[in-house]
Write an enzyme that holds these catalytic residues in place. Structure first.
Site, mmCIF file in Angstrom:
data_model
loop_
_atom_site.group_PDB
_atom_site.id
_atom_site.type_symbol
_atom_site.label_atom_id
_atom_site.label_comp_id
_atom_site.label_asym_id
_atom_site.label_seq_id
_atom_site.Cartn_x
_atom_site.Cartn_y
_atom_site.Cartn_z
ATOM 1 C CB ALA A 132 5.206 -3.432 11.941
ATOM 2 C CG ASN A 133 0.513 -7.162 10.064
ATOM 3 O OD1 ASN A 133 0.245 -5.987 10.328
ATOM 4 N ND2 ASN A 133 -0.398 -8.003 9.611
ATOM 5 N N GLY A 139 2.144 -4.095 4.163
ATOM 6 C CA GLY A 139 2.067 -2.805 3.500
ATOM 7 C C GLY A 139 3.143 -1.815 3.895
ATOM 8 C CE1 TYR A 183 -8.568 5.636 5.919
ATOM 9 C CE2 TYR A 183 -8.745 7.064 3.991
ATOM 10 C CZ TYR A 183 -7.981 6.269 4.839
ATOM 11 O OH TYR A 183 -6.628 6.116 4.602
#
Length: 309
Positions: free
Chosen positions: A22-23, A25, A176
């Site tokens: 949440a820090n 983007g 990925y």
């Protein structure tokens, strides 16, 4: 790039929302929008300093935002356990869990604290373990939801059961793709198991299309001495083929809050190739809908993490 108006978020007062990553983007944008709608948002992130700065950014426009900053490193099962223990100790139901955090296209093979390949270990196994650990607080809520972030890159993904941690052969984008396919398989299997066990949980998945965040630079840059300049990273940062974080966060916000969402739904941008545009139902590969693979992956994930739902 779409000029659609911002998605309307239903009232979220009285709800606790946990957002990983949440820090910055998409996670930061989701925290901003949900707290503005009245939710108490638990901002879970690996770096305390960046998390505090993110909260300050939100409070500049929403001084009354109800935010709770928590440390969580999804590349560490011990950190996942400690975070879940803190949440359980509060004895507050978790209404919404957004499995948002991720790492992308790490150029050379790295491992988590527990020895898993970094992308598979963080993007999938970390969120698998987190959801399991938070299950008691989720099932305590009236109508809990879990939203797990996948990607358009799940289309290139294969679940390589003989080499889940890419010890034999490593390719940044294929690793990925496997992790993002795993996210989607997990979301579907979580819904099936909730239905069978009566957990009352709604599990959905979302993807942001091509959104301009630090995800496109942080992963590809890891371990490099020079700036990453691969064609695919440049393409994903181009304004003509991508959108900003505000719009990129809308699919996960739609999946997390709208009443029209059903268990097993997959939400993403509705523009060309699913890269940009307002949120709606997204296409997914046949591999993402393979129940046998999903069940096998679930069992393998329990074995690897030592966690039994």
């Amino acid at each position: 790039m779409s000029t659609a108006p911002p998605l309307s978020i239903p009232d979220q007062h009285g709800k606790r929302v946990i957002i990983t990553g949440a820090n910055s983007g998409l996670g930061l944008e989701a925290a901003r929008r949900l707290s503005a709608a009245g939710a108490h948002v638990v901002m879970a992130a690996r770096t305390a300093e960046k998390n505090a700065h993110a909260a300050e950014t939100i409070r500049k426009t929403a001084p009354n935002a109800s935010l709770q900053l928590e440390s969580l490193d999804l590349a560490s099962l011990a950190s996942v356990q400690a975070f879940a223990d803190r949440m359980a100790a509060e004895k507050v139901p978790t209404d919404i869990l957004i499995n948002n955090a991720g790492v992308m296209a790490v150029p050379t093979r790295h491992t988590t604290e527990d020895g898993f390949e970094l992308q598979f270990g963080t993007n999938h196994l970390g969120h698998f373990a987190l959801t399991a650990r938070l299950l008691p607080t989720l099932t305590a809520a009236e109508a809990p939801r879990v939203v797990t972030l996948s990607s358009v890159m799940h289309w290139i993904g294969r679940i390589r059961f003989g080499d889940l941690n890419a010890e034999k052969k490593y390719n940044a984008w294929l690793a990925y793709g496997q992790s993002k396919l795993a996210n989607l398989l997990f979301a579907h299997e979580l819904q099936r198991r909730s239905d069978a066990a009566g957990w009352g949980l709604l599990s959905a998945a979302a993807h942001p299309g091509s959104s301009r965040t630090n995800l496109q630079s942080a992963g590809p840059q890891l371990g490099r001495d020079k700036p990453a300049n691969a064609l695919v990273e440049r393409f994903m940062q181009s304004p003509g083929t991508s959108q900003d974080a505000e719009q990129g966060a809308e699919p996960e916000l739609f999946a997390a809050t709208w009443a029209s969402i059903s268990g097993g739904d997959y939400v993403g941008p509705t523009g060309a190739f699913g890269l940009t545009g307002p949120p709606g139902r997204a296409k997914q590969s046949r591999r993402a809908l393979d129940q046998r693979v999903a069940m096998r992956l679930w069992t393998a994930s329990e074995d690897l993490t030592g966690i039994d739902f």
